[in-house]
Design an enzyme around this catalytic site. Sequence first.
Site, PDB file in Angstrom:
ATOM      1  N   GLY A  12       0.835  -1.200   0.000  1.00  0.00           N
ATOM      2  CA  GLY A  12       0.000   0.000   0.000  1.00  0.00           C
ATOM      3  C   GLY A  12       0.873   1.253   0.000  1.00  0.00           C
ATOM      4  O   GLY A  12       2.100   1.176   0.069  1.00  0.00           O
ATOM      5  N   SER A 106      -6.289   6.039  11.718  1.00  0.00           N
ATOM      6  CA  SER A 106      -6.637   7.222  10.940  1.00  0.00           C
ATOM      7  C   SER A 106      -7.347   8.202  11.862  1.00  0.00           C
ATOM      8  O   SER A 106      -7.962   7.791  12.855  1.00  0.00           O
ATOM      9  CB  SER A 106      -7.567   6.785   9.814  1.00  0.00           C
ATOM     10  OG  SER A 106      -8.470   7.814   9.494  1.00  0.00           O
ATOM     11  N   TYR A 135     -15.360   1.750   9.173  1.00  0.00           N
ATOM     12  CA  TYR A 135     -13.892   1.786   9.147  1.00  0.00           C
ATOM     13  C   TYR A 135     -13.360   2.344  10.464  1.00  0.00           C
ATOM     14  O   TYR A 135     -12.446   1.788  11.079  1.00  0.00           O
ATOM     15  CB  TYR A 135     -13.445   2.663   7.970  1.00  0.00           C
ATOM     16  CG  TYR A 135     -11.955   2.861   7.886  1.00  0.00           C
ATOM     17  CD1 TYR A 135     -11.148   1.884   7.313  1.00  0.00           C
ATOM     18  CD2 TYR A 135     -11.358   4.023   8.363  1.00  0.00           C
ATOM     19  CE1 TYR A 135      -9.775   2.063   7.225  1.00  0.00           C
ATOM     20  CE2 TYR A 135      -9.991   4.215   8.287  1.00  0.00           C
ATOM     21  CZ  TYR A 135      -9.205   3.233   7.712  1.00  0.00           C
ATOM     22  OH  TYR A 135      -7.846   3.414   7.638  1.00  0.00           O
TER      23      TYR A 135
END
Length: 314
Positions: A12, A106, A135
């Site tokens: 990623g 995040s 998420y």
Amino acid sequence: MPQKIFVAGHRGMVGSAILRRFAHRDDLQVVTRTRTELDLCNQAAVNKFFESERPDTVIFAAAKVGGIHVNATYPADFAYDNTMMAANAIHAAFQTGVSRFLFLGSTCIYPRMAPQPIQEDALLTSPLEETNEGYALAKIMGLKLCQYYRQQHGALFHSAMPTNLYGPGDNYHPDNSHVIPGLIRRFDDAAKENANSVTVWGSGKPRREFLHVDDLAAAVEHLLQLENPPDWVNVGTGVDLTIADLARKIADATGFEGQIVQDASKPDGTPVKCTDISRIRSTGWQPTIRLDDGLTQTVADYHHRIQSGEVRSV
Ligand code: GDP
């Protein structure tokens, strides 16, 4: 013996930036696995991997990620995959004696209406943003598991919460990507075709903060050197701008000179998202890449990848 580090998610954008950062470190033996080699959602496979490979340290940069549109459309996938990956890896790491685990999340873990700039203590104080709740909940679980294993077992498991990231190797899918790669692609296509206008989603008013992924990789290396790192810490720039201003910068970076049109039928998401980075600053790290420079470099990297056929678009 070099220290053995497992970088989960090395293909990623974040994982590859960490690998670039560690390329010159000959005191480290970096271990990686592709998704076909190791399915992190499969508990038995993860247990087997940790038992045989026995890394000393884990950097957990694996995640199912995407922009506002895919997150809102596939909440079950984002919640399930991210929860399973985190729980499997953290538990197996603990059971096999991993001495340090750095979990990456995040800043969307913070409440939608968190006071700005967002401090770490805002976690779980009010409801989350709906467009990426699944998420965010999975990432909160990962962060909390690290905190609980540290609290209950004394394992040095901790987390870093980067703000919106951008940089080389991003996902340029027209609908599934985050705003920077999405707009780079759209503006770049429009500049090449001499189009009159480009559409930007939402009202243009939301404010976001953006961190270059190489700055995050430097923060990861820094956090791993701290003897007593915070349980979780924001990694950002502390500076935000509106999506309309960002779109203008990307138009300049791609050479697009036409009109910018906002599509108000698309969601805005969280109205403002900017982190307070005093906690990580107090440990001796700060960002170094200015947004204008980072965007110019990222557009150049995008052009390079178009030529070599390596643009990621999933
Ligand atoms: P978010 O921080 O989770 O909302 O992540 P995104 O990067 O997906 O979106 C950030 C903001 O940019 C939102 O307000 C979007 O509506 C806006 N935006 C404008 N154009 C685009 C686009 O082409 N793609 C994406 N993903 N967002 C866009």
